[in-house]
Write a protein that holds these residues in place. Sequence first.
Motif, PDB file in Angstrom:
ATOM      1  N   HIS A 105      -4.519  -7.492  -8.045  1.00  0.00           N
ATOM      2  CA  HIS A 105      -5.799  -6.759  -8.041  1.00  0.00           C
ATOM      3  C   HIS A 105      -6.812  -7.517  -7.180  1.00  0.00           C
ATOM      4  CE1 HIS A 105      -8.556  -3.678  -9.349  1.00  0.00           C
ATOM      5  NE2 HIS A 105      -7.596  -3.133 -10.081  1.00  0.00           N
ATOM      6  N   ALA A 106      -8.052  -7.022  -7.159  1.00  0.00           N
ATOM      7  CA  ALA A 106      -9.042  -7.586  -6.242  1.00  0.00           C
ATOM      8  C   ALA A 106      -9.937  -8.636  -6.914  1.00  0.00           C
ATOM      9  CB  ALA A 106      -9.893  -6.456  -5.671  1.00  0.00           C
ATOM     10  N   SER A 126     -14.367  -2.617  -7.509  1.00  0.00           N
ATOM     11  CA  SER A 126     -13.028  -2.493  -6.914  1.00  0.00           C
ATOM     12  C   SER A 126     -12.190  -1.447  -7.641  1.00  0.00           C
ATOM     13  CB  SER A 126     -12.287  -3.837  -6.941  1.00  0.00           C
ATOM     14  OG  SER A 126     -11.863  -4.146  -8.257  1.00  0.00           O
ATOM     15  N   ALA A 128     -10.869   2.137  -8.841  1.00  0.00           N
ATOM     16  CA  ALA A 128     -10.742   3.412  -8.127  1.00  0.00           C
ATOM     17  C   ALA A 128     -11.687   4.474  -8.680  1.00  0.00           C
ATOM     18  CB  ALA A 128      -9.316   3.903  -8.188  1.00  0.00           C
ATOM     19  N   ILE A 239      -8.251   3.589   1.300  1.00  0.00           N
ATOM     20  CA  ILE A 239      -8.152   4.045  -0.102  1.00  0.00           C
ATOM     21  C   ILE A 239      -7.518   2.914  -0.922  1.00  0.00           C
ATOM     22  CG2 ILE A 239      -7.144   5.766  -1.657  1.00  0.00           C
ATOM     23  CD1 ILE A 239      -7.034   7.708   0.712  1.00  0.00           C
ATOM     24  N   ASN A 240      -8.031   2.698  -2.122  1.00  0.00           N
ATOM     25  CA  ASN A 240      -7.500   1.630  -2.998  1.00  0.00           C
ATOM     26  C   ASN A 240      -5.989   1.770  -3.148  1.00  0.00           C
ATOM     27  OD1 ASN A 240     -10.158   2.458  -3.466  1.00  0.00           O
ATOM     28  ND2 ASN A 240     -10.249   1.339  -5.374  1.00  0.00           N
ATOM     29  N   ALA A 241      -5.298   0.671  -3.031  1.00  0.00           N
ATOM     30  CA  ALA A 241      -3.845   0.574  -3.257  1.00  0.00           C
ATOM     31  C   ALA A 241      -2.999   1.132  -2.104  1.00  0.00           C
ATOM     32  CB  ALA A 241      -3.427   1.217  -4.572  1.00  0.00           C
ATOM     33  N   LYS A 299       1.016   1.301  -3.205  1.00  0.00           N
ATOM     34  CA  LYS A 299       1.750   0.248  -3.921  1.00  0.00           C
ATOM     35  C   LYS A 299       1.856   0.585  -5.417  1.00  0.00           C
ATOM     36  CE  LYS A 299      -2.050  -2.962  -5.070  1.00  0.00           C
ATOM     37  NZ  LYS A 299      -2.772  -4.165  -4.635  1.00  0.00           N
ATOM     38  N   LEU A 301       0.845   0.020  -8.994  1.00  0.00           N
ATOM     39  CA  LEU A 301      -0.462  -0.504  -9.383  1.00  0.00           C
ATOM     40  C   LEU A 301      -0.371  -1.866 -10.057  1.00  0.00           C
ATOM     41  CD1 LEU A 301      -2.178   2.806 -10.359  1.00  0.00           C
ATOM     42  CD2 LEU A 301      -2.398   1.459  -8.272  1.00  0.00           C
ATOM     43  N   ALA A 302      -1.450  -2.631  -9.837  1.00  0.00           N
ATOM     44  CA  ALA A 302      -1.447  -4.039 -10.247  1.00  0.00           C
ATOM     45  C   ALA A 302      -1.523  -4.228 -11.760  1.00  0.00           C
ATOM     46  CB  ALA A 302      -2.636  -4.730  -9.581  1.00  0.00           C
ATOM     47  N   SER A 303      -2.286  -3.374 -12.431  1.00  0.00           N
ATOM     48  CA  SER A 303      -2.567  -3.613 -13.854  1.00  0.00           C
ATOM     49  C   SER A 303      -1.393  -3.164 -14.711  1.00  0.00           C
ATOM     50  CB  SER A 303      -3.828  -2.879 -14.270  1.00  0.00           C
ATOM     51  OG  SER A 303      -4.884  -3.310 -13.466  1.00  0.00           O
ATOM     52  N   HIS A 326      -4.610   2.237 -17.780  1.00  0.00           N
ATOM     53  CA  HIS A 326      -4.359   2.208 -16.340  1.00  0.00           C
ATOM     54  C   HIS A 326      -3.398   3.301 -15.920  1.00  0.00           C
ATOM     55  CE1 HIS A 326      -6.547  -1.493 -15.760  1.00  0.00           C
ATOM     56  NE2 HIS A 326      -6.033  -1.886 -16.903  1.00  0.00           N
ATOM     57  N   ASP A 327      -3.465   3.632 -14.625  1.00  0.00           N
ATOM     58  CA  ASP A 327      -2.504   4.579 -14.069  1.00  0.00           C
ATOM     59  C   ASP A 327      -1.148   3.876 -13.958  1.00  0.00           C
ATOM     60  OD1 ASP A 327      -4.206   6.961 -13.255  1.00  0.00           O
ATOM     61  OD2 ASP A 327      -5.326   5.323 -12.368  1.00  0.00           O
ATOM     62  N   VAL A 330      -0.209   5.772  -8.887  1.00  0.00           N
ATOM     63  CA  VAL A 330      -1.492   6.221  -8.366  1.00  0.00           C
ATOM     64  C   VAL A 330      -1.398   7.578  -7.661  1.00  0.00           C
ATOM     65  CG1 VAL A 330      -1.204   5.080  -6.138  1.00  0.00           C
ATOM     66  CG2 VAL A 330      -3.453   5.431  -7.036  1.00  0.00           C
ATOM     67  N   ARG A 333      -3.167  11.129  -8.613  1.00  0.00           N
ATOM     68  CA  ARG A 333      -4.638  11.115  -8.561  1.00  0.00           C
ATOM     69  C   ARG A 333      -5.151  10.769  -7.167  1.00  0.00           C
ATOM     70  NH1 ARG A 333      -7.174   7.497 -12.484  1.00  0.00           N
ATOM     71  NH2 ARG A 333      -9.046   8.638 -11.869  1.00  0.00           N
TER      72      ARG A 333
HETATM   73  C1  LIG Z   1      -6.862   7.174  -7.846  1.00  0.00           C
HETATM   74  C2  LIG Z   1      -6.578   5.705  -8.023  1.00  0.00           C
HETATM   75  C3  LIG Z   1      -6.409   5.189  -9.301  1.00  0.00           C
HETATM   76  C4  LIG Z   1      -6.136   3.825  -9.500  1.00  0.00           C
HETATM   77  N1  LIG Z   1      -5.957   3.365 -10.770  1.00  0.00           N
HETATM   78  C5  LIG Z   1      -5.641   2.043 -10.962  1.00  0.00           C
HETATM   79  C6  LIG Z   1      -5.341   1.544 -12.268  1.00  0.00           C
HETATM   80  O1  LIG Z   1      -5.369   2.281 -13.265  1.00  0.00           O
HETATM   81  N2  LIG Z   1      -5.005   0.228 -12.377  1.00  0.00           N
HETATM   82  C7  LIG Z   1      -4.939  -0.610 -11.291  1.00  0.00           C
HETATM   83  O2  LIG Z   1      -4.610  -1.784 -11.437  1.00  0.00           O
HETATM   84  N3  LIG Z   1      -5.227  -0.171 -10.064  1.00  0.00           N
HETATM   85  C8  LIG Z   1      -5.569   1.127  -9.858  1.00  0.00           C
HETATM   86  N4  LIG Z   1      -5.827   1.575  -8.584  1.00  0.00           N
HETATM   87  C9  LIG Z   1      -5.755   0.639  -7.455  1.00  0.00           C
HETATM   88  C10 LIG Z   1      -6.848  -0.418  -7.424  1.00  0.00           C
HETATM   89  O3  LIG Z   1      -8.121   0.168  -7.343  1.00  0.00           O
HETATM   90  C11 LIG Z   1      -6.581  -1.355  -6.230  1.00  0.00           C
HETATM   91  O4  LIG Z   1      -5.252  -1.772  -6.238  1.00  0.00           O
HETATM   92  C12 LIG Z   1      -7.470  -2.579  -6.283  1.00  0.00           C
HETATM   93  O5  LIG Z   1      -8.799  -2.204  -6.016  1.00  0.00           O
HETATM   94  C13 LIG Z   1      -7.060  -3.646  -5.259  1.00  0.00           C
HETATM   95  O6  LIG Z   1      -7.164  -3.154  -3.951  1.00  0.00           O
HETATM   96  P1  LIG Z   1      -5.937  -2.986  -2.971  1.00  0.00           P
HETATM   97  O7  LIG Z   1      -4.743  -2.599  -3.795  1.00  0.00           O
HETATM   98  O8  LIG Z   1      -6.351  -1.864  -2.050  1.00  0.00           O
HETATM   99  O9  LIG Z   1      -5.730  -4.289  -2.264  1.00  0.00           O
HETATM  100  C14 LIG Z   1      -6.063   2.948  -8.368  1.00  0.00           C
HETATM  101  C15 LIG Z   1      -6.215   3.471  -7.079  1.00  0.00           C
HETATM  102  C16 LIG Z   1      -6.476   4.841  -6.887  1.00  0.00           C
HETATM  103  C17 LIG Z   1      -6.632   5.387  -5.491  1.00  0.00           C
END
Ligand SMILES: Cc1cc2nc3c(=O)[nH]c(=O)nc-3n(C[C@H](O)[C@H](O)[C@H](O)COP(=O)(O)O)c2cc1C
Length: 357
Positions: A105-106, A126, A128, A239-241, A299, A301-303, A326-327, A330, A333
């Motif tokens: 994660h960030a 950070s 989403a 976009i995140n992830a 990717k 998801l981290a969590s 957590h998702d 991803v 969504r």
């Molecule tokens: C729609 C959406 C939902 C997300 N939900 C989660 C989540 O539930 N848990 C999580 O760890 N990351 C989630 N993410 C991803 C994180 O926001 C992202 O991995 C984190 O900010 C680190 O950034 P990076 O993966 O772009 O390097 C989600 C991303 C998107 C686009």
Amino acid sequence: MSNTFGKLFRVTSFGESHGIAVGCVVDGCPAGLELSEEDIQKDLDKRKPGTGLAGTTRKESDKIKILSGVFEGKTTGTPITLITYNEDQKSKDYSNIKDVFRPGHADFTYDAKYKGNRDYRGGGRSSARETLARVAAGAIAKKILAKEGITISGFVKEIAGITCENYSQKDIDRIYTTELRMPDKDAEEKAEEKIKEIIMAKDSVGGIVEVIAKGVPVGLGEPVYEKLSGEIAGALMGINAAKGVEIGSGFSCAKMTGSKHNDLMQTENKKISFLTNHAGGILGGISTGEDIVARIAFKPLASIAKEQKTITKDIKNTKIEIKGRHDICVCPRAVPVAEAMLAIVLVNALMEFKARE
Ligand SMILES: Cc1cc2nc3c(=O)[nH]c(=O)nc-3n(C[C@H](O)[C@H](O)[C@H](O)COP(=O)(O)O)c2cc1C
């Protein structure tokens, strides 16, 4: 921290996951566009948490309010402020990440960059949750594009290596009636089974989202430094992830020959068409008039709830089991988010194109 995206149609987003509200200010929207809260709500409901097997169980109504820029149902050309109040924050679930960095994660990079000044609750900025603002602004961009006959759609192409192979445009058109946003029913059923296994294993999975723009005229985009392909790739990578973006044939082009890859041209009654669309609707940074097709690799998801090694804020080894909602994947969504980012890029390209006509 840059929180603004776009040049002529500019979106500045604000808010944190567990703060009071999330929203954006859209500047540069032309006056006279019919715009209601329902127009925006329709798209926000596609991104909402608390729906679907792969999504977080956080329940948010994500009700949007227009605070400025619209009068008597039409835009006035002044900044449009959109806001959604957060309702279902459970910040205590996140107290164990206050001083510990979640792997993948960030947390670590935000903490280092902002010298420890970080709203850790739910991932803060950070999270989403910020993508809600993108979808809200994207709904306005889509309305502007629709007036020019440009439509945007998206779907989940792949989850955990299970790929959609058999589907039609009709299946894509009804994508928001499906649980995983996959147009191929067989693939969706397999992906559902896989996700159930992944939940049991306290893990997460990645996948691929595809977005398509139809009705784009020839000539959008700049030929050298601000190629349309580059602008789209940048927006989707933001976009995140997101871990990869490809346009048209993408990475598969590296294995093809020129004679297979070239999109042959033909004309009938002076109407130009291409026999294939490996270019993904862009040549030399400029739109060809064919569909613009882009794919994003997300990717896992981290969590995740599994125990993992990490470090604390004061640089000590530790272990973490991530709590909170957590998702799992991803992609479902992320579809409306990817559609929104493509729409915002295209509305900017369209405005620049028209400004130079
Ligand atoms: C729609 C959406 C939902 C997300 N939900 C989660 C989540 O539930 N848990 C999580 O760890 N990351 C989630 N993410 C991803 C994180 O926001 C992202 O991995 C984190 O900010 C680190 O950034 P990076 O993966 O772009 O390097 C989600 C991303 C998107 C686009």
